[in-house]
Design an enzyme around this catalytic site. Structure first.
Site, PDB file in Angstrom:
ATOM      1  N   HIS A  46     -11.614  29.529  26.696  1.00 21.00           N
ATOM      2  CA  HIS A  46     -11.249  30.012  28.073  1.00 21.00           C
ATOM      3  C   HIS A  46     -10.975  31.345  28.221  1.00 21.00           C
ATOM      4  CE1 HIS A  46     -11.497  25.875  29.746  1.00 21.00           C
ATOM      5  NE2 HIS A  46     -10.708  25.564  28.704  1.00 21.00           N
ATOM      6  N   ARG A  71     -10.929  29.732  18.238  1.00 18.75           N
ATOM      7  CA  ARG A  71     -11.404  28.416  19.107  1.00 18.75           C
ATOM      8  C   ARG A  71     -12.720  28.605  19.762  1.00 18.75           C
ATOM      9  NH1 ARG A  71      -8.429  24.818  23.902  1.00 18.75           N
ATOM     10  NH2 ARG A  71      -8.404  26.886  25.154  1.00 18.75           N
ATOM     11  N   ASP A  85     -19.318  33.121   9.628  1.00 15.45           N
ATOM     12  CA  ASP A  85     -19.850  34.086   8.813  1.00 15.45           C
ATOM     13  C   ASP A  85     -19.161  35.545   9.057  1.00 15.45           C
ATOM     14  OD1 ASP A  85     -21.463  32.972   7.171  1.00 15.45           O
ATOM     15  OD2 ASP A  85     -23.406  33.524   8.414  1.00 15.45           O
ATOM     16  N   GLU A 150      -8.336  15.389  23.466  1.00 18.85           N
ATOM     17  CA  GLU A 150      -8.146  15.997  24.929  1.00 18.85           C
ATOM     18  C   GLU A 150      -8.656  15.312  26.021  1.00 18.85           C
ATOM     19  OE1 GLU A 150      -8.552  20.166  25.307  1.00 18.85           O
ATOM     20  OE2 GLU A 150     -10.304  20.138  24.216  1.00 18.85           O
ATOM     21  N   ASP A 176      -6.383  19.532  29.370  1.00 20.86           N
ATOM     22  CA  ASP A 176      -7.591  18.553  29.695  1.00 20.86           C
ATOM     23  C   ASP A 176      -7.312  17.200  29.759  1.00 20.86           C
ATOM     24  OD1 ASP A 176     -10.128  20.385  29.870  1.00 20.86           O
ATOM     25  OD2 ASP A 176      -9.236  21.369  28.169  1.00 20.86           O
TER      26      ASP A 176
END
Ligand SMILES: O=C(O)C(=O)C[C@H](O)[C@@H](O)CO
Length: 257
Positions: A46, A71, A85, A150, A176
């Site tokens: 978000h 996230r 990576d 969620e 959520d």
């Protein structure tokens, strides 16, 4: 190789107080990195982030004592490979609804033969550009995978998701989950809160640490009392918003007319 101390702390059940970092800016991340939180989430779901802005924030947080969790927008293997990576060591993957999905994520964060992570860290920041000896061998142990439950479906499958080998923790996403259940005020809704509390208990009964984020102090204490291990207690954006409104509010607007 540097040990993933956050993974070790979670496995030991050491309480970790966290903060969401959603501004998408390395300078802000650097400032937050010295505020004393145990863990920080660079939010690619978000927050206005892409691979390069996440990289810049990882670099900005290099001298921070806080553990850094990244996230991704969703649990896609190619995104996970890129994030690992560039040096993310702990991932929080949103919208995980089944044990099968969790098991696929476990494979995505690990090198073959146990997983399917592509081998390219030799030219990447993750291996300190090949200066970490045996990076590929050690990476599978070092990586920490946290998954988010969620939705109603995820809550129904919570025990199976949490029990999935290689899942290091399960985080309940109240926003959520509330939206999926049609709950408008999750903080005041006692049935919804009971569901979350049962969720925390289920995750712990599966032998895994439970995590959550709310902006409500009383609820955060309640979740900690129940034994939630990694609790995020706020977000940079929400802190700025309330501090700005508070400051502006101390100087009421006066009309000259
Ligand atoms: O569902 C949730 O709650 C979360 O996943 C956390 C939110 O995405 C976070 O951005 C705060 O609104």
């Amino acid at each position: 190789m540097i040990e993933n101390r956050f993974k070790t702390a979670l496995a030991a059940g050491d309480r970790q107080i966290g903060l969401w970092v959603a501004a998408g800016d390395p300078y802000v991340a650097s400032l937050i990195g010295h505020a004393g939180f145990d863990w920080l989430v660079i939010d690619g779901e978000h927050g206005p982030n892409d691979l390069r802005s996440i990289l810049a924030q990882l670099q900005a947080l290099e001298s921070s004592p806080s553990a850094v969790v990244v996230r991704p927008p969703m649990g896609e293997a190619w995104m996970i490979k890129q994030l690992l990576d560039i040096g993310a060591e702990t991932l929080l993957v949103p919208m995980v609804e089944t044990a099968e999905q969790a098991a696929e994520l476990v494979r995505a964060v690990r090198y073959p033969p146990v997983g399917k992570r592509g081998v390219g860290a030799g030219i990447a920041r993750a291996s300190r550009f090949s200066t970490v000896r045996n990076y590929v061998q050690q990476a599978n142990e070092n990586v920490c995978l946290l998954v988010q439950a969620e939705s109603r479906k995820a809550m129904d499958n919570l025990s199976a998701i949490a029990s999935t080998e290689g899942v290091d923790g399960v985080f309940i996403g109240p926003s959520d989950l509330g939206a999926d259940m049609g709950v408008t005020d999750g903080i005041a809704d006692t049935q919804f809160q009971r569901l979350i509390e049962r969720g925390i208990e289920t995750i712990q009964a599966s032998g895994k640490p439970a995590g959550i984020l709310t902006f409500n102090e009383a609820l955060n204490h309640r979740y900690l009392e129940l034994g939630a291990t990694f609790v995020a207690v706020g977000a940079d954006i929400a802190l700025f918003t309330s501090a700005l409104a508070d400051l502006r509010g101390r100087y009421p607007v006066t009309s000259k007319k």
